[in-house]
Write a protein that holds these residues in place. Structure first.
Motif, PDB file in Angstrom:
ATOM      1  N   VAL A   1       0.778  -1.189  -0.144  1.00 54.14           N
ATOM      2  CA  VAL A   1       0.167   0.003  -0.042  1.00 54.14           C
ATOM      3  C   VAL A   1       0.832   1.226  -0.146  1.00 54.14           C
ATOM      4  CG1 VAL A   1      -1.852   1.316   1.267  1.00 54.14           C
ATOM      5  CG2 VAL A   1      -1.702  -1.227   1.316  1.00 54.14           C
ATOM      6  N   SER A   2       0.504   2.117  -1.202  1.00 53.43           N
ATOM      7  CA  SER A   2       1.568   3.216  -1.211  1.00 53.43           C
ATOM      8  C   SER A   2       1.178   4.316  -0.066  1.00 53.43           C
ATOM      9  CB  SER A   2       1.246   3.884  -2.384  1.00 53.43           C
ATOM     10  OG  SER A   2       0.104   4.305  -2.693  1.00 53.43           O
ATOM     11  N   GLU A   3       1.938   5.171   0.239  1.00 54.37           N
ATOM     12  CA  GLU A   3       1.544   6.193   1.433  1.00 54.37           C
ATOM     13  C   GLU A   3       0.881   7.194   0.910  1.00 54.37           C
ATOM     14  OE1 GLU A   3       4.540   9.270   3.468  1.00 54.37           O
ATOM     15  OE2 GLU A   3       5.401   7.057   3.680  1.00 54.37           O
ATOM     16  N   LYS A   4      -0.151   7.520   1.552  1.00 56.35           N
ATOM     17  CA  LYS A   4      -1.149   8.527   1.394  1.00 56.35           C
ATOM     18  C   LYS A   4      -0.542  10.027   1.219  1.00 56.35           C
ATOM     19  CE  LYS A   4      -5.283   6.721   3.538  1.00 56.35           C
ATOM     20  NZ  LYS A   4      -6.314   6.854   4.719  1.00 56.35           N
ATOM     21  N   ILE A   5      -0.992  10.604   0.150  1.00 50.32           N
ATOM     22  CA  ILE A   5      -1.024  12.010  -0.019  1.00 50.32           C
ATOM     23  C   ILE A   5      -1.297  12.875   1.021  1.00 50.32           C
ATOM     24  CG2 ILE A   5      -1.004  14.107  -1.689  1.00 50.32           C
ATOM     25  CD1 ILE A   5      -1.465  11.830  -4.121  1.00 50.32           C
ATOM     26  N   LYS A   6      -0.136  13.616   1.529  1.00 50.74           N
ATOM     27  CA  LYS A   6      -0.669  14.622   2.748  1.00 50.74           C
ATOM     28  C   LYS A   6      -1.101  15.991   2.207  1.00 50.74           C
ATOM     29  CE  LYS A   6       3.318  13.559   4.807  1.00 50.74           C
ATOM     30  NZ  LYS A   6       4.262  13.699   6.017  1.00 50.74           N
ATOM     31  N   VAL A   7      -2.342  16.477   2.707  1.00 54.83           N
ATOM     32  CA  VAL A   7      -2.938  17.719   2.421  1.00 54.83           C
ATOM     33  C   VAL A   7      -3.065  18.473   3.888  1.00 54.83           C
ATOM     34  CG1 VAL A   7      -4.703  18.828   1.488  1.00 54.83           C
ATOM     35  CG2 VAL A   7      -3.833  16.709   0.536  1.00 54.83           C
ATOM     36  N   MET A   8      -2.684  19.767   3.833  1.00 51.24           N
ATOM     37  CA  MET A   8      -2.987  20.335   4.994  1.00 51.24           C
ATOM     38  C   MET A   8      -4.310  21.436   4.441  1.00 51.24           C
ATOM     39  SD  MET A   8      -0.487  23.298   7.019  1.00 51.24           S
ATOM     40  CE  MET A   8       0.309  22.038   8.342  1.00 51.24           C
ATOM     41  N   LEU A   9      -5.303  21.709   5.590  1.00 54.68           N
ATOM     42  CA  LEU A   9      -6.282  22.540   5.355  1.00 54.68           C
ATOM     43  C   LEU A   9      -6.493  23.632   6.449  1.00 54.68           C
ATOM     44  CD1 LEU A   9      -9.316  20.159   4.621  1.00 54.68           C
ATOM     45  CD2 LEU A   9      -7.933  21.353   2.963  1.00 54.68           C
ATOM     46  N   ILE A  10      -6.482  24.830   6.257  1.00 59.30           N
ATOM     47  CA  ILE A  10      -6.572  25.854   6.951  1.00 59.30           C
ATOM     48  C   ILE A  10      -7.931  26.679   6.652  1.00 59.30           C
ATOM     49  CG2 ILE A  10      -5.859  27.887   8.334  1.00 59.30           C
ATOM     50  CD1 ILE A  10      -2.954  26.730   6.925  1.00 59.30           C
ATOM     51  N   ASP A  11      -8.843  26.873   7.681  1.00 59.43           N
ATOM     52  CA  ASP A  11     -10.245  27.523   7.518  1.00 59.43           C
ATOM     53  C   ASP A  11     -10.631  27.794   8.828  1.00 59.43           C
ATOM     54  OD1 ASP A  11     -12.436  29.000   6.488  1.00 59.43           O
ATOM     55  OD2 ASP A  11     -12.167  27.834   4.683  1.00 59.43           O
ATOM     56  N   ASP A  12     -11.003  29.052   9.181  1.00 61.75           N
ATOM     57  CA  ASP A  12     -11.615  29.208  10.342  1.00 61.75           C
ATOM     58  C   ASP A  12     -12.978  29.133  10.375  1.00 61.75           C
ATOM     59  OD1 ASP A  12     -12.283  31.490   8.808  1.00 61.75           O
ATOM     60  OD2 ASP A  12     -11.872  33.074  10.163  1.00 61.75           O
ATOM     61  N   GLU A  13     -13.834  28.712   9.148  1.00 62.53           N
ATOM     62  CA  GLU A  13     -15.063  28.401   9.000  1.00 62.53           C
ATOM     63  C   GLU A  13     -15.127  26.939   9.223  1.00 62.53           C
ATOM     64  OE1 GLU A  13     -18.923  29.296   9.018  1.00 62.53           O
ATOM     65  OE2 GLU A  13     -17.744  30.906   8.214  1.00 62.53           O
ATOM     66  N   VAL A  14     -15.479  26.501  10.395  1.00 62.29           N
ATOM     67  CA  VAL A  14     -15.688  25.040  10.708  1.00 62.29           C
ATOM     68  C   VAL A  14     -16.360  24.141   9.700  1.00 62.29           C
ATOM     69  CG1 VAL A  14     -15.741  23.180  12.393  1.00 62.29           C
ATOM     70  CG2 VAL A  14     -15.089  25.460  12.903  1.00 62.29           C
ATOM     71  N   LEU A  15     -17.363  24.629   9.234  1.00 69.82           N
ATOM     72  CA  LEU A  15     -18.498  23.906   8.280  1.00 69.82           C
ATOM     73  C   LEU A  15     -17.608  23.566   7.141  1.00 69.82           C
ATOM     74  CD1 LEU A  15     -21.690  26.148   8.258  1.00 69.82           C
ATOM     75  CD2 LEU A  15     -21.461  23.535   8.553  1.00 69.82           C
ATOM     76  N   ILE A  16     -16.739  24.795   6.357  1.00 67.06           N
ATOM     77  CA  ILE A  16     -15.900  24.528   5.349  1.00 67.06           C
ATOM     78  C   ILE A  16     -15.127  23.400   5.395  1.00 67.06           C
ATOM     79  CG2 ILE A  16     -14.810  25.565   3.491  1.00 67.06           C
ATOM     80  CD1 ILE A  16     -17.197  27.171   3.311  1.00 67.06           C
ATOM     81  N   LEU A  17     -14.366  23.588   6.590  1.00 60.57           N
ATOM     82  CA  LEU A  17     -13.205  22.863   6.961  1.00 60.57           C
ATOM     83  C   LEU A  17     -13.477  21.497   6.941  1.00 60.57           C
ATOM     84  CD1 LEU A  17     -10.157  23.380   7.787  1.00 60.57           C
ATOM     85  CD2 LEU A  17     -10.892  23.140  10.279  1.00 60.57           C
ATOM     86  N   GLU A  18     -14.610  21.147   7.686  1.00 58.56           N
ATOM     87  CA  GLU A  18     -15.115  19.862   7.849  1.00 58.56           C
ATOM     88  C   GLU A  18     -15.612  19.098   6.588  1.00 58.56           C
ATOM     89  OE1 GLU A  18     -15.429  17.487  10.436  1.00 58.56           O
ATOM     90  OE2 GLU A  18     -13.798  19.011  10.608  1.00 58.56           O
ATOM     91  N   CYS A  19     -16.339  19.918   5.741  1.00 57.22           N
ATOM     92  CA  CYS A  19     -16.820  19.204   4.500  1.00 57.22           C
ATOM     93  C   CYS A  19     -15.807  18.981   3.546  1.00 57.22           C
ATOM     94  CB  CYS A  19     -18.176  19.879   3.967  1.00 57.22           C
ATOM     95  SG  CYS A  19     -17.665  21.298   2.931  1.00 57.22           S
TER      96      CYS A  19
END
Lengths: 131, 631
Positions: A1-19
């Motif tokens: 199994v290859s390693e997953k691509i890492k993504v960083m998310l920053i958003d102060d709006e939790v709704l957006i961040l979560e979806c």
């Protein structure tokens, strides 16, 4: 199994961040979500995400300043902007090799725009200024 | 002038000389006559005494020959006497009165003489007769008479007269010449200088003065004249500079009133025009000279009612009056502001009428209000966009997440379904039957409509100048025509491909600096409007759009004219207002043209205008500052 691509998310709006987190995780990425840029800046050097998607209008450290400071910490990370208002690239960000392609205006109808770009960058490997 | 002075000179010279010569001539004549008369009487007296002496002497010498009766001796003596000056005849009578001897100079005088005792036949006035008796002791021997003539005296007097006349002539001539020359030197030359100076001064050579060399009467006269000339020339200079000043002021006044775009007319109490400027001439269609003295209400019939009302108000209140009037000439509506300012000086009772065409001003005011609205909408939009976009994004993206998590495509879905003991395929069938995917699609579509409105509204606030490029309008228009031709909505709803596009591009129109997407938005919206307007025309007129590119001052101008149904004036005013749409709700956002307006006026300092005739045509005119113009 290859390693997953890492993504960083920053958003102060939790709704957006979560979806967005749910969507990207469903797509099989390893997602690190932050509601402020200060925490993300501390972590970025250790996490070394392939792509970092950040909001612009953040409390405290804003998106522009964050990218400028974070870039030296993790040179291979591609930075993308996910913003609610019209945003024009500043000179500093242009200097870092960012292009209008890296700006995604909210609301996004289809999150595929992110997945395509994240995968393309991960496949290309290293540099930020792949167009 | 030289002629005058020379005439004058000769006249004065001759007059004075003549006078003096006449005077001298009289003195000399008098003197000559006097000396002539004196000389004459002296000569006669001398001759008479000489005659007395001569006869006494002769009577004595003749006495002895007469005694002896020696006739020969007597004849000799008489002969000798005849040689004396002036003696014409010697006559001798005996005591018995017998003519003894007659010696005459002239034969005419023979026999004319009688003895002194008898009267002579001859006129004695011509002659001088002297007689003497010749006696021997007491005895009378005879009578002797000598006749003297005046001829030699007259000759002497004639000579004398001749000399006197010649002397007088020389004297007079010399005096005349000397006087003439002397007067010329002493008086006339200087008088002439005075005269010449006065004449030149009178002719305008104000700096001319008399050169004063001597301190005599003429010198005083000259000095006085010079002082007078100084004062006169000072006064003239003052007058001239005052006149220049007045003229300059007049010019300034004319310039002031003529440089103003306002119509300015000064009228008196009878409303007769006293003064007016160029703008007034244009409005009255009469030259200022023709207008003067005529009644203002006759010259400006279109304003007569307003003017009379205002003048009535002026009479009652005596203060400034104004009114706005709208006048329609040849279907063109113009707004005017008519103002009347009473002049402050009570004596004249005049008033200044000022008329301004405020059509443009009113239009600009409207534009300003419009701009303010736009800015407000822009600010509102920016704030709103931020606030709405986040929840909207969450809504839309979660809809996407729901759709994805319901689909069988994701591996994770299948795992969770198995754990929950359900089959994803039957779930899909259930959802389809209940129309759930349709609801989700509707949510997404509704959301995307909101998103579109928001993103369009955001254009109001985009004032950044980066991304601008230099563009040829003709190229830009071709791109947009192509864009419109390929637009789904344009093709389907408005039959854009059936519209004839006519291009009237001027040979040189300067390029403009714009953000292409913005101008695309503007032109696309106008084309869409045109297409829509023409698609709903019922007449069988062939739809046609005329696109013109031209240069106007520092502006590059695009006209887009369609032959669609046009608009009424009230609609024309509103089309640039945000959220104003003639289409059904949901069909158009009502933002297209207002954003076009905001882009052109706010972002580019340009102009966008519409002109339309209801039922016939609509023309949009977009003016953008050309590159190189300083606007």
């Amino acid at each position: 199994v290859s390693e997953k691509i890492k993504v960083m998310l920053i958003d102060d709006e939790v709704l957006i961040l979560e979806c967005l987190r749910i969507f990207l995780e469903d797509e099989g990425f390893e997602v690190f979500a932050f509601t402020n840029a200060e925490d993300a800046l501390i972590k970025i050097s250790s996490l070394t995400p392939s792509t970092c998607i950040t909001d612009m209008g953040l409390e405290g450290l804003d998106g522009n300043e964050f990218i400028v400071r974070a870039h030296p910490e993790s040179r291979n990370t591609r930075f993308m902007i996910h913003t609610g208002a019209f945003f024009e690239l500043t000179e500093e960000l242009r200097a870092l090799g960012m292009t209008p392609e890296d700006i995604i205006i909210k609301p996004v109808m289809d999150f595929e725009v992110f997945t395509d770009r994240i995968r393309a960058h991960a496949a290309g490997g290293c540099v930020n200024n792949v167009t | 002038m030289n002629q005058t002075t020379s005439q004058l000179k000769s006249s004065i010279t001759s007059k004075i000389t003549l006078l003096l010569v006449i005077c001298l001539f009289s003195i000399i004549s008098f003197g000559t006559v006097f000396s002539y008369l004196v000389q004459k009487s002296e000569l006669f007296d001398e001759r008479n005494s000489h005659a007395e002496d001569a006869i006494t002497r002769l009577a004595f010498t003749m006495s002895s020959p007469l005694w002896n009766f020696d006739l020969e001796q007597l004849d000799k003596l008489a002969q000798a006497e005849m040689k004396g000056e002036g003696s014409l005849a010697v006559l001798l009578w005996t005591a018995d009165d017998r003519l003894l001897l007659e010696k005459v100079q002239d034969k005419q005088l023979v026999g004319k003489w009688t003895s002194p005792a008898k009267s002579n036949t001859i006129d004695r006035r011509e002659f001088h007769l002297v007689t003497s008796e010749i006696r021997r002791g007491q005895q009378l021997l005879g009578t002797l008479m000598i006749v003297y003539g005046d001829n030699h005296i007259n000759a002497a007097l004639g000579n004398l007269l001749k000399h006197e006349v010649i002397k007088a002539f020389f004297l007079l001539a010399t005096t005349g010449v000397v006087l003439y020359l002397g007067l010329s030197r002493i008086l006339l030359k200087r008088l002439n200088e005075v005269c010449l100076t006065a004449v030149e001064f009178a002719n305008g050579k104000l700096s001319r003065r008399i050169k004063v060399s001597e301190n005599d009467e003429l010198g005083i006269l000259s000095n006085t004249y010079n002082q007078m000339a100084d004062r006169i020339s000072d006064k003239i200079n003052q007058l001239e500079s005052a006149y220049d000043e007045v003229k300059q002021l007049q010019g300034v006044l004319d310039d002031i009133i003529n440089s103003m775009p306002s119509v300015i007319i000064v009228v008196n109490q009878q409303l007769e025009v006293l003064l007016c400027n160029n703008s007034a001439e244009k409005l009255m269609e009469a030259a200022a000279l023709n207008a003067r003295g005529k009644n203002i209400t006759l010259l400006l019939p279109q304003f007569s009612v307003t003017l009379l009302q205002l003048f009535n108000g002026l009479d009652k209140k005596g203060s400034y009056q104004s009114e706005k009037v709208t006048i329609r000439i040849n279907n063109v509506q113009s707004n005017y502001l008519v103002q009347i300012f009473p002049m402050s000086s009570e004596a004249y009772r005049q008033a200044v009428v000022r008329i301004d065409d405020i059509t443009e001003h009113a239009r600009l005011e409207e534009i300003m209000i419009q701009n303010e609205k736009m800015t407000m909408v822009g600010g509102l939009a920016a704030g709103m966009a931020h606030e709405i976009n986040n929840p909207l994004a969450a809504m839309l993206q979660n809809t996407q997440n729901i759709e994805r998590r319901l689909s069988a495509g994701l591996a994770a879905n299948r795992t969770v379904a198995e754990e929950s003991g359900i089959n994803l395929d039957s779930v899909a069938i259930y959802l389809d039957k209940r129309g759930i995917p349709g609801f989700l699609t509707q949510i997404r579509e509704a959301g995307s409509r909101i998103a579109k409105i928001i993103s369009t509204m955001l254009r109001f606030t985009n004032k950044t100048e980066s991304g601008r490029q230099t563009v040829e309008l003709s190229n830009l228009i071709e791109q947009i025509i192509e864009l419109a031709a390929n637009d789904y909505e344009m093709k389907k709803d408005y039959n854009f491909n059936k519209i004839t596009i006519i291009r009237e591009f001027d040979s040189y129109v300067p390029p403009v600096q714009v953000t292409v997407s913005e101008i695309e938005h503007v032109l696309f919206n106008i084309l869409k409007n045109a297409a829509q307007s023409m698609s709903s025309t019922k007449e069988d007129r062939h739809p046609q759009i005329l696109i013109r590119i031209r240069k106007e001052g520092g502006m590059s101008v695009i006209d887009i004219e369609d032959n669609g149904q046009g608009m009424r004036v009230d609609i024309q005013r509103k089309i640039f207002e945000p959220f104003y749409s003639t289409r059904e709700v949901g069909e158009g956002t009502g933002l297209g043209l207002s954003i076009a307006y905001a882009i052109i006026t706010n972002n580019y300092n340009g102009k966008i205008e519409v002109e339309s005739v209801a039922g016939k045509r609509t023309c949009f005119t977009i003016s953008i500052p050309s590159i190189g113009s300083n606007l």
